[in-house]
Design a protein around this motif. Structure first.
Motif, PDB file in Angstrom:
ATOM      1  N   PRO A 190     -13.389  40.677  61.909  1.00 20.87           N
ATOM      2  CA  PRO A 190     -14.286  39.583  62.317  1.00 20.87           C
ATOM      3  C   PRO A 190     -15.101  39.065  61.138  1.00 20.87           C
ATOM      4  O   PRO A 190     -15.408  39.799  60.193  1.00 20.87           O
ATOM      5  N   ARG A 191     -15.456  37.799  61.217  1.00 19.28           N
ATOM      6  CA  ARG A 191     -16.271  37.151  60.197  1.00 19.28           C
ATOM      7  C   ARG A 191     -17.638  36.823  60.799  1.00 19.28           C
ATOM      8  O   ARG A 191     -17.793  36.671  62.017  1.00 19.28           O
ATOM      9  N   TYR A 192     -18.637  36.686  59.940  1.00 18.34           N
ATOM     10  CA  TYR A 192     -20.002  36.426  60.385  1.00 18.34           C
ATOM     11  C   TYR A 192     -20.578  35.267  59.587  1.00 18.34           C
ATOM     12  O   TYR A 192     -20.266  35.085  58.409  1.00 18.34           O
ATOM     13  N   ASP A 193     -21.436  34.513  60.262  1.00 16.66           N
ATOM     14  CA  ASP A 193     -22.171  33.440  59.607  1.00 16.66           C
ATOM     15  C   ASP A 193     -23.535  33.338  60.262  1.00 16.66           C
ATOM     16  O   ASP A 193     -23.715  33.695  61.431  1.00 16.66           O
ATOM     17  N   LEU A 194     -24.499  32.829  59.516  1.00 21.15           N
ATOM     18  CA  LEU A 194     -25.857  32.667  60.022  1.00 21.15           C
ATOM     19  C   LEU A 194     -25.923  31.456  60.940  1.00 21.15           C
ATOM     20  O   LEU A 194     -25.350  30.406  60.636  1.00 21.15           O
ATOM     21  N   THR A 195     -26.581  31.580  62.079  1.00 16.08           N
ATOM     22  CA  THR A 195     -26.726  30.443  62.981  1.00 16.08           C
ATOM     23  C   THR A 195     -27.824  29.508  62.471  1.00 16.08           C
ATOM     24  O   THR A 195     -28.654  29.881  61.635  1.00 16.08           O
ATOM     25  N   ALA A 196     -27.812  28.290  62.993  1.00  9.93           N
ATOM     26  CA  ALA A 196     -28.805  27.302  62.554  1.00  9.93           C
ATOM     27  C   ALA A 196     -30.218  27.729  62.934  1.00  9.93           C
ATOM     28  O   ALA A 196     -31.169  27.511  62.166  1.00  9.93           O
ATOM     29  N   PRO A 198     -24.684  37.623  72.316  1.00 10.45           N
ATOM     30  CA  PRO A 198     -25.058  36.300  72.868  1.00 10.45           C
ATOM     31  C   PRO A 198     -26.531  36.182  73.209  1.00 10.45           C
ATOM     32  O   PRO A 198     -27.106  35.098  73.091  1.00 10.45           O
ATOM     33  N   GLU A 199     -27.172  37.275  73.632  1.00 10.24           N
ATOM     34  CA  GLU A 199     -28.584  37.176  73.978  1.00 10.24           C
ATOM     35  C   GLU A 199     -29.478  37.068  72.747  1.00 10.24           C
ATOM     36  O   GLU A 199     -30.647  36.707  72.862  1.00 10.24           O
ATOM     37  N   ARG A 200     -28.970  37.390  71.559  1.00 14.20           N
ATOM     38  CA  ARG A 200     -29.711  37.229  70.303  1.00 14.20           C
ATOM     39  C   ARG A 200     -29.302  35.930  69.608  1.00 14.20           C
ATOM     40  O   ARG A 200     -30.128  35.095  69.289  1.00 14.20           O
ATOM     41  N   ALA A 201     -28.014  35.806  69.301  1.00 16.19           N
ATOM     42  CA  ALA A 201     -27.448  34.590  68.674  1.00 16.19           C
ATOM     43  C   ALA A 201     -28.103  34.290  67.337  1.00 16.19           C
ATOM     44  O   ALA A 201     -28.387  33.141  67.007  1.00 16.19           O
ATOM     45  N   TRP A 202     -28.355  35.357  66.537  1.00 19.51           N
ATOM     46  CA  TRP A 202     -28.859  35.154  65.182  1.00 19.51           C
ATOM     47  C   TRP A 202     -27.700  35.082  64.180  1.00 19.51           C
ATOM     48  O   TRP A 202     -27.823  34.444  63.144  1.00 19.51           O
ATOM     49  N   LEU A 203     -26.617  35.761  64.493  1.00 12.63           N
ATOM     50  CA  LEU A 203     -25.394  35.677  63.702  1.00 12.63           C
ATOM     51  C   LEU A 203     -24.267  35.194  64.605  1.00 12.63           C
ATOM     52  O   LEU A 203     -24.240  35.498  65.799  1.00 12.63           O
ATOM     53  N   ASP A 256     -36.617  58.192  59.461  1.00 12.03           N
ATOM     54  CA  ASP A 256     -36.676  57.824  60.872  1.00 12.03           C
ATOM     55  C   ASP A 256     -37.133  56.387  61.100  1.00 12.03           C
ATOM     56  O   ASP A 256     -37.375  55.987  62.240  1.00 12.03           O
ATOM     57  N   LYS A 257     -37.237  55.591  60.039  1.00 10.92           N
ATOM     58  CA  LYS A 257     -37.729  54.225  60.200  1.00 10.92           C
ATOM     59  C   LYS A 257     -36.682  53.356  60.889  1.00 10.92           C
ATOM     60  O   LYS A 257     -36.978  52.686  61.884  1.00 10.92           O
ATOM     61  N   PHE A 258     -35.451  53.319  60.379  1.00  9.39           N
ATOM     62  CA  PHE A 258     -34.345  52.562  60.991  1.00  9.39           C
ATOM     63  C   PHE A 258     -33.190  53.540  61.202  1.00  9.39           C
ATOM     64  O   PHE A 258     -32.297  53.647  60.357  1.00  9.39           O
ATOM     65  N   PRO A 259     -33.187  54.260  62.326  1.00 10.96           N
ATOM     66  CA  PRO A 259     -32.238  55.367  62.491  1.00 10.96           C
ATOM     67  C   PRO A 259     -30.810  54.926  62.815  1.00 10.96           C
ATOM     68  O   PRO A 259     -29.875  55.685  62.611  1.00 10.96           O
ATOM     69  N   ARG A 260     -30.606  53.742  63.311  1.00 12.24           N
ATOM     70  CA  ARG A 260     -29.269  53.342  63.750  1.00 12.24           C
ATOM     71  C   ARG A 260     -28.394  52.937  62.565  1.00 12.24           C
ATOM     72  O   ARG A 260     -28.904  52.507  61.530  1.00 12.24           O
ATOM     73  N   PRO A 261     -27.066  53.061  62.720  1.00 13.44           N
ATOM     74  CA  PRO A 261     -26.176  52.627  61.634  1.00 13.44           C
ATOM     75  C   PRO A 261     -26.162  51.108  61.505  1.00 13.44           C
ATOM     76  O   PRO A 261     -26.566  50.369  62.407  1.00 13.44           O
ATOM     77  N   ALA A 262     -25.652  50.645  60.365  1.00 12.25           N
ATOM     78  CA  ALA A 262     -25.661  49.209  60.082  1.00 12.25           C
ATOM     79  C   ALA A 262     -24.802  48.427  61.064  1.00 12.25           C
ATOM     80  O   ALA A 262     -25.130  47.290  61.428  1.00 12.25           O
ATOM     81  N   SER A 263     -23.696  49.006  61.511  1.00 12.81           N
ATOM     82  CA  SER A 263     -22.794  48.281  62.418  1.00 12.81           C
ATOM     83  C   SER A 263     -23.486  47.948  63.732  1.00 12.81           C
ATOM     84  O   SER A 263     -23.249  46.873  64.317  1.00 12.81           O
ATOM     85  N   GLU A 264     -24.352  48.856  64.227  1.00 17.37           N
ATOM     86  CA  GLU A 264     -25.045  48.578  65.487  1.00 17.37           C
ATOM     87  C   GLU A 264     -26.029  47.425  65.334  1.00 17.37           C
ATOM     88  O   GLU A 264     -26.203  46.609  66.252  1.00 17.37           O
ATOM     89  N   TYR A 265     -26.710  47.364  64.187  1.00 16.44           N
ATOM     90  CA  TYR A 265     -27.617  46.242  63.963  1.00 16.44           C
ATOM     91  C   TYR A 265     -26.846  44.917  63.933  1.00 16.44           C
ATOM     92  O   TYR A 265     -27.299  43.903  64.489  1.00 16.44           O
ATOM     93  N   LEU A 266     -25.694  44.906  63.281  1.00 17.70           N
ATOM     94  CA  LEU A 266     -24.892  43.676  63.238  1.00 17.70           C
ATOM     95  C   LEU A 266     -24.454  43.253  64.630  1.00 17.70           C
ATOM     96  O   LEU A 266     -24.518  42.071  64.991  1.00 17.70           O
ATOM     97  N   ASP A 267     -23.978  44.216  65.428  1.00 19.60           N
ATOM     98  CA  ASP A 267     -23.549  43.888  66.786  1.00 19.60           C
ATOM     99  C   ASP A 267     -24.708  43.364  67.629  1.00 19.60           C
ATOM    100  O   ASP A 267     -24.529  42.466  68.466  1.00 19.60           O
ATOM    101  N   GLU A 268     -25.898  43.923  67.425  1.00 16.24           N
ATOM    102  CA  GLU A 268     -27.062  43.468  68.187  1.00 16.24           C
ATOM    103  C   GLU A 268     -27.452  42.040  67.787  1.00 16.24           C
ATOM    104  O   GLU A 268     -27.740  41.196  68.645  1.00 16.24           O
ATOM    105  N   TRP A 269     -27.436  41.748  66.485  1.00 12.50           N
ATOM    106  CA  TRP A 269     -27.851  40.422  66.019  1.00 12.50           C
ATOM    107  C   TRP A 269     -26.814  39.348  66.369  1.00 12.50           C
ATOM    108  O   TRP A 269     -27.160  38.174  66.455  1.00 12.50           O
ATOM    109  N   ALA A 270     -25.558  39.729  66.546  1.00 14.39           N
ATOM    110  CA  ALA A 270     -24.511  38.769  66.902  1.00 14.39           C
ATOM    111  C   ALA A 270     -24.279  38.684  68.399  1.00 14.39           C
ATOM    112  O   ALA A 270     -23.436  37.896  68.838  1.00 14.39           O
TER     113      ALA A 270
END
Length: 480
Positions: A98-104, A82-87, A66-80
């Protein structure tokens, strides 16, 4: 920075938001494992999901399901998002995934977190040596006095001669193990920082292009004024400090001679006995291979931005043509409706076609011109009062000679300022020759004029006096 600026960063900066996030340890550790650790960019969605699934599986096995219950795809969508802009999530032409890259901003947070761990060995001597080298280059290459520059070159020659004599005498000084480790750590740190800079450069290019596209979307003027504005903005992107320094790095990296020298130096560095026990020593030989994909991706971003700008213009032209066709169709429909039920009275006045007729006898007869009496009494002037030297003091600036001077200097360097060229080939015709250099710079695709920096030129008149001129910095580059 004052209190208000820092407070604004705390509320709006993506990197600060990452540090404040509840799952910041998960995000930062995943960014290290997927991007900065193996030094990778441009990863596909499925590959990232697989990486994140492995990370989540290991954490759930230790901390509970129960530590990180959400699937990996949801975490990626959250980090990418616009309000996060980490990816940064984007699509490559011709691919559906789609492709992903780390923001500055996220990469800055990763480096800061890694720096909190501390270092067993802190490089200080190599940093001081680098500071002195950069400071010497800044001062010496900015010096305009020929005597000072010649004296400095003579001092360097004397030092090289003395070092060569010591080596002939058998007194060879070899870098100690701490010194070698110090410089090696500085080398790897600078190389890693350089790779990080490419993400920020690419982000700045996208920011400049976004401003141009916003201007296109809200433009309400004429098409010609829009094109003029776009070309000016595109020139600003390529001639900005960011664009010029990046292009200079690209030209430097693409030089076969410099690439060969860099590869040879990296190979010889791995054979130093004092560094034999250093971890990941042989990874240094692939530094330039790590730079090439990053630089190429930045170049591809610039090309893609130009293509997007062209598509925006094409869409705007299409919409305008569509509007014109709609107006023409409405006029035709109105004409057809009027044909069936014409209005009463005069509907439209059309001037009848006519031909202007000019009869031969309407032309006037020939009339000879009247003779004008001219008083031809010529008074001789006093030749002693007329200075005819101005008629013989004209001269021509040979632009081919100036181009030869530029090519001669660029044969040993990738780029050179006008001050460098005039140092090697002094001005002979004064201000007129400087104006000719300005003309060559504006007509060349491999030259730029930087109004934010100045340079001072001097020349000697025939009477021995010295004239000086302060002008904008002109930089000539070697054609690719």
């Amino acid at each position: 920075m004052d209190y208000y600026a820092i407070s604004s960063l705390r509320e709006n900066h993506a990197g600060w938001a990452l540090l404040r996030a509840q799952n910041a340890p998960l995000a930062v550790s995943f960014f290290i494992r997927a991007f900065t650790g193996p030094n990778q960019r441009d990863l596909g969605r499925q590959e990232l999901i697989d990486h994140l699934d492995d990370v989540l599986f290991g954490l759930r096995d230790v901390l509970g399901e129960d530590k990180f219950p959400r699937p990996a795809s949801e975490y990626l969508d959250e980090w990418a998002a616009p309000e996060r802009a980490w990816l940064r999530k984007y699509y490559v032409p011709g691919q559906d995934e789609p492709r992903y890259d780390l923001t500055a901003a996220a990469e800055d947070v990763v480096h800061w977190v890694e720096s909190l761990r501390g270092r067993d060995f802190v490089a200080t001597q190599s940093r001081l040596t680098s500071i002195f080298a950069v400071l010497k280059a800044l001062v010496q290459q900015s010096e305009t006095d020929p005597e000072v520059r010649l004296a400095e070159l003579q001092r360097q020659r004397d030092g090289i001669d003395a070092e060569m004599q010591r080596i002939r005498d058998g007194n060879i000084r070899v870098m100690t193990a701490p010194e070698a480790l110090d410089h090696f750590q500085q080398l790897t740190s600078l190389a890693k920082d350089l790779l990080s800079d490419f993400r920020e450069v690419e982000q700045n290019f996208r920011k400049l292009d976004r401003q141009v596209r916003e201007q296109i979307a809200t433009w309400d003027g004429s098409q010609g004024e829009l094109l003029e504005t776009i070309f000016a903005n595109q020139q600003d992107i390529s001639s900005s400090l960011q664009g010029r320094t990046f292009q200079g790095f690209w030209d430097y990296l693409m030089s076969p001679q410099l690439r060969t020298e860099l590869r040879d130096l990296l190979q010889r560095a791995t054979q130093i006995e004092a560094l034999s026990g250093t971890a990941n020593l042989h990874a240094v030989t692939n530094l330039h291979q790590d730079w090439l994909p990053a630089v190429e991706q930045t170049q591809a971003t610039v090309r893609q931005l130009s293509q997007q700008m062209r598509r925006l213009l094409d869409d705007k032209v299409f919409l305008e043509n569509k509007r014109i066709m709609q107006l023409i169709r409405s006029i035709e429909s109105g004409a057809l409706g009027t044909r069936e039920a014409p209005p009463s009275g005069v509907f439209l006045d059309v001037a009848a076609p006519s031909v202007e007729v000019s009869l031969p006898f309407e032309r006037p007869l020939y009339e000879p011109s009247r003779k004008v009496m001219v008083d031809d009494d010529v008074v001789a002037a006093d030749d002693t009062d007329v200075d005819a030297g101005a008629l013989f003091s004209q001269f021509h600036v040979d632009t081919q000679r100036l181009k030869s001077s530029i090519d001669a200097v660029l044969s040993d360097a990738e780029q050179a300022t006008l001050a460098d060229i005039t140092d090697a080939h002094p001005l002979q015709q004064g201000l007129a020759e400087i104006v000719a250099y300005y003309q060559l710079a504006t007509e060349s695709d491999w030259a730029s004029i930087n109004p934010e920096a100045t340079q001072q030129l001097s020349w000697q008149l025939p009477d021995g006096s010295i004239r000086e001129a302060t002008i904008d910095q002109i930089i000539f580059g070697r054609p690719a």
